[in-house]
Design a protein around this motif. Structure first.
Motif, PDB file in Angstrom:
ATOM      1  N   ASP A  76     -44.245 -40.531  47.828  1.00 43.06           N
ATOM      2  CA  ASP A  76     -43.552 -41.364  48.799  1.00 43.06           C
ATOM      3  C   ASP A  76     -44.556 -42.274  49.500  1.00 43.06           C
ATOM      4  OD1 ASP A  76     -42.017 -42.529  50.728  1.00 43.06           O
ATOM      5  OD2 ASP A  76     -41.544 -40.679  51.811  1.00 43.06           O
ATOM      6  N   PHE A  77     -44.569 -43.542  49.131  1.00 43.34           N
ATOM      7  CA  PHE A  77     -45.509 -44.510  49.695  1.00 43.34           C
ATOM      8  C   PHE A  77     -44.920 -45.266  50.892  1.00 43.34           C
ATOM      9  CE2 PHE A  77     -47.201 -44.278  45.291  1.00 43.34           C
ATOM     10  CZ  PHE A  77     -48.526 -43.997  45.589  1.00 43.34           C
ATOM     11  N   SER A  78     -43.822 -44.779  51.450  1.00 45.50           N
ATOM     12  CA  SER A  78     -43.132 -45.546  52.486  1.00 45.50           C
ATOM     13  C   SER A  78     -43.998 -45.769  53.727  1.00 45.50           C
ATOM     14  CB  SER A  78     -41.822 -44.862  52.879  1.00 45.50           C
ATOM     15  OG  SER A  78     -42.054 -43.529  53.333  1.00 45.50           O
ATOM     16  N   LEU A  79     -44.779 -44.763  54.145  1.00 44.15           N
ATOM     17  CA  LEU A  79     -45.639 -44.959  55.307  1.00 44.15           C
ATOM     18  C   LEU A  79     -46.750 -45.957  55.007  1.00 44.15           C
ATOM     19  CD1 LEU A  79     -46.137 -41.532  57.130  1.00 44.15           C
ATOM     20  CD2 LEU A  79     -45.251 -43.652  58.084  1.00 44.15           C
ATOM     21  N   ALA A  80     -47.328 -45.858  53.830  1.00 39.96           N
ATOM     22  CA  ALA A  80     -48.373 -46.801  53.440  1.00 39.96           C
ATOM     23  C   ALA A  80     -47.818 -48.218  53.374  1.00 39.96           C
ATOM     24  CB  ALA A  80     -48.976 -46.398  52.094  1.00 39.96           C
ATOM     25  N   GLU A  81     -46.571 -48.335  52.946  1.00 46.04           N
ATOM     26  CA  GLU A  81     -45.916 -49.640  52.839  1.00 46.04           C
ATOM     27  C   GLU A  81     -45.884 -50.357  54.183  1.00 46.04           C
ATOM     28  OE1 GLU A  81     -43.697 -52.913  51.567  1.00 46.04           O
ATOM     29  OE2 GLU A  81     -44.586 -51.358  50.302  1.00 46.04           O
ATOM     30  N   GLY A  82     -45.673 -49.610  55.257  1.00 45.65           N
ATOM     31  CA  GLY A  82     -45.542 -50.241  56.558  1.00 45.65           C
ATOM     32  C   GLY A  82     -46.776 -50.172  57.436  1.00 45.65           C
ATOM     33  N   ASP A  83     -47.870 -49.636  56.916  1.00 42.08           N
ATOM     34  CA  ASP A  83     -49.088 -49.452  57.721  1.00 42.08           C
ATOM     35  C   ASP A  83     -50.037 -50.623  57.478  1.00 42.08           C
ATOM     36  OD1 ASP A  83     -51.294 -48.607  59.114  1.00 42.08           O
ATOM     37  OD2 ASP A  83     -51.302 -46.567  58.306  1.00 42.08           O
ATOM     38  N   ALA A  89     -52.368 -49.649  48.779  1.00 43.23           N
ATOM     39  CA  ALA A  89     -52.687 -50.899  49.483  1.00 43.23           C
ATOM     40  C   ALA A  89     -53.209 -51.949  48.519  1.00 43.23           C
ATOM     41  CB  ALA A  89     -53.703 -50.632  50.591  1.00 43.23           C
ATOM     42  N   ARG A  90     -54.058 -51.545  47.583  1.00 41.33           N
ATOM     43  CA  ARG A  90     -54.600 -52.503  46.614  1.00 41.33           C
ATOM     44  C   ARG A  90     -53.535 -52.999  45.649  1.00 41.33           C
ATOM     45  NH1 ARG A  90     -58.592 -48.541  46.317  1.00 41.33           N
ATOM     46  NH2 ARG A  90     -57.969 -48.027  44.191  1.00 41.33           N
ATOM     47  N   ALA A  91     -52.651 -52.093  45.230  1.00 37.16           N
ATOM     48  CA  ALA A  91     -51.579 -52.503  44.322  1.00 37.16           C
ATOM     49  C   ALA A  91     -50.632 -53.477  45.009  1.00 37.16           C
ATOM     50  CB  ALA A  91     -50.818 -51.268  43.838  1.00 37.16           C
ATOM     51  N   LYS A  92     -50.248 -53.157  46.230  1.00 36.51           N
ATOM     52  CA  LYS A  92     -49.332 -54.029  46.975  1.00 36.51           C
ATOM     53  C   LYS A  92     -49.959 -55.404  47.210  1.00 36.51           C
ATOM     54  CE  LYS A  92     -46.903 -54.460  51.387  1.00 36.51           C
ATOM     55  NZ  LYS A  92     -46.685 -53.880  52.734  1.00 36.51           N
ATOM     56  N   TYR A  93     -51.228 -55.422  47.619  1.00 36.54           N
ATOM     57  CA  TYR A  93     -51.911 -56.683  47.883  1.00 36.54           C
ATOM     58  C   TYR A  93     -52.008 -57.533  46.620  1.00 36.54           C
ATOM     59  CZ  TYR A  93     -55.719 -59.921  48.923  1.00 36.54           C
ATOM     60  OH  TYR A  93     -56.491 -61.045  49.071  1.00 36.54           O
TER      61      TYR A  93
END
Length: 283
Positions: free
Chosen positions: A65-72, A38-42
């Motif tokens: 696999d960060f796919s769930l984190a990507e959409g949460d 979440a911090r990296a994406k933000y």
């Protein structure tokens, strides 16, 4: 959090891995990956309020696999909001105590040191041995960081900390996964061994206990929300020997992300649902 008796105080290896690191975790331990992502994406959002360069740098080193984190977005917004508020609180503490020791409990892949470092403080990362092993594979950290692999419920970890100045304990993203008795034991260990220490304890609002399904990426790990508090008085029985400094929450972090929420800031229900950061010190 499982009890562990093997302590691994380490200086991080001075190399960077050439291949992606396979991470096999579950339950509470796995939630660290969601927060880290979440911090990296933000940070890659052009309107970011903070930039976590370390998270951006090393997210590609992790085979997961960060796919769930990507959409949460629920999980992500909560992580970013609490990061904004914790950064503010920790920065203020360090400004007032420049030679302090900061103990980051359940550190996971947290990178706050790199945003807070003043060139003088000591930083201790504490987490389970398997988490510290992963951290040591990924990070190339400076000498003022000490990584300790041990359960926070095993009091022997305190032997590795030599703190002659003011001590700050950051407990972020952990208390909600511990039982009341486990939280009490964690606080008792701090109180018995660190006089005058300041604790910043993130707590889930009580109304979110057993409602972890709202954060899909967290629920999938098997972690469960089992503890919460809305104010210091809610934990007074397990925080004997501490005195309250103040009750804080992540509302201003959420407003920084979504300014429209300022319209609802003063409504009582907002405080009821906000994650809390309870700040107190040992007597």
């Amino acid at each position: 959090m499982a009890e562990k008796t093997n302590i691994i105080p380490t200086q991080t290896p001075k190399y960077k891995p050439s291949a992606r690191i396979k991470v096999n975790l579950s339950g509470t331990a796995e939630t660290m990956l969601q927060s880290f992502y979440a911090r990296a994406k933000y940070s890659n959002n052009k309107e970011h309020k903070f930039y976590d360069s370390k998270a951006v740098e090393i997210v590609e080193k992790i085979d997961y696999d960060f796919s769930l984190a990507e959409g949460d977005s629920t999980m992500s917004d909560g992580v970013i909001a609490r990061t904004l508020v914790f950064d503010e609180l920790v920065k203020n503490f360090i400004s007032e105590n420049p030679n302090c020791t900061v103990v980051n409990i359940a550190c996971g892949l947290d990178t706050r040191f790199y945003r807070m470092d003043n060139g003088r403080l000591k930083w201790i990362n504490l987490d389970l041995p398997e988490i510290i092993d992963i951290r040591n594979e990924i990070f190339d950290e400076p000498e003022r960081i000490l990584n300790i692999g041990c359960s926070v419920l095993d009091a022997s970890w305190v032997k590795n900390i030599d703190a002659c100045e003011k001590v700050l304990f950051i407990i972020e993203g952990l208390s909600m996964y511990l039982t009341k008795n486990e939280n009490a034991k964690m606080l008792e260990i701090i109180r018995k061994n660190f006089s005058g220490a300041t604790v910043m304890l993130e707590c889930l609002a009580k109304r979110w206990i057993n409602r972890e399904k709202i954060e899909k990426s967290i629920h999938k790990t098997g972690a469960r929300f089992i503890f919460g508090a809305d104010c210091f008085e809610d934990i007074a029985d397990i925080a004997a020997g501490f005195r309250k400094i103040k009750d804080d929450n992540i509302t201003r972090g959420m407003i920084a992300l979504h300014p429209v929420l300022r319209l609802f800031e003063k409504l009582p229900f907002v405080d009821k649902i906000s994650e809390k950061i309870l700040i107190f010190e040992s007597e």
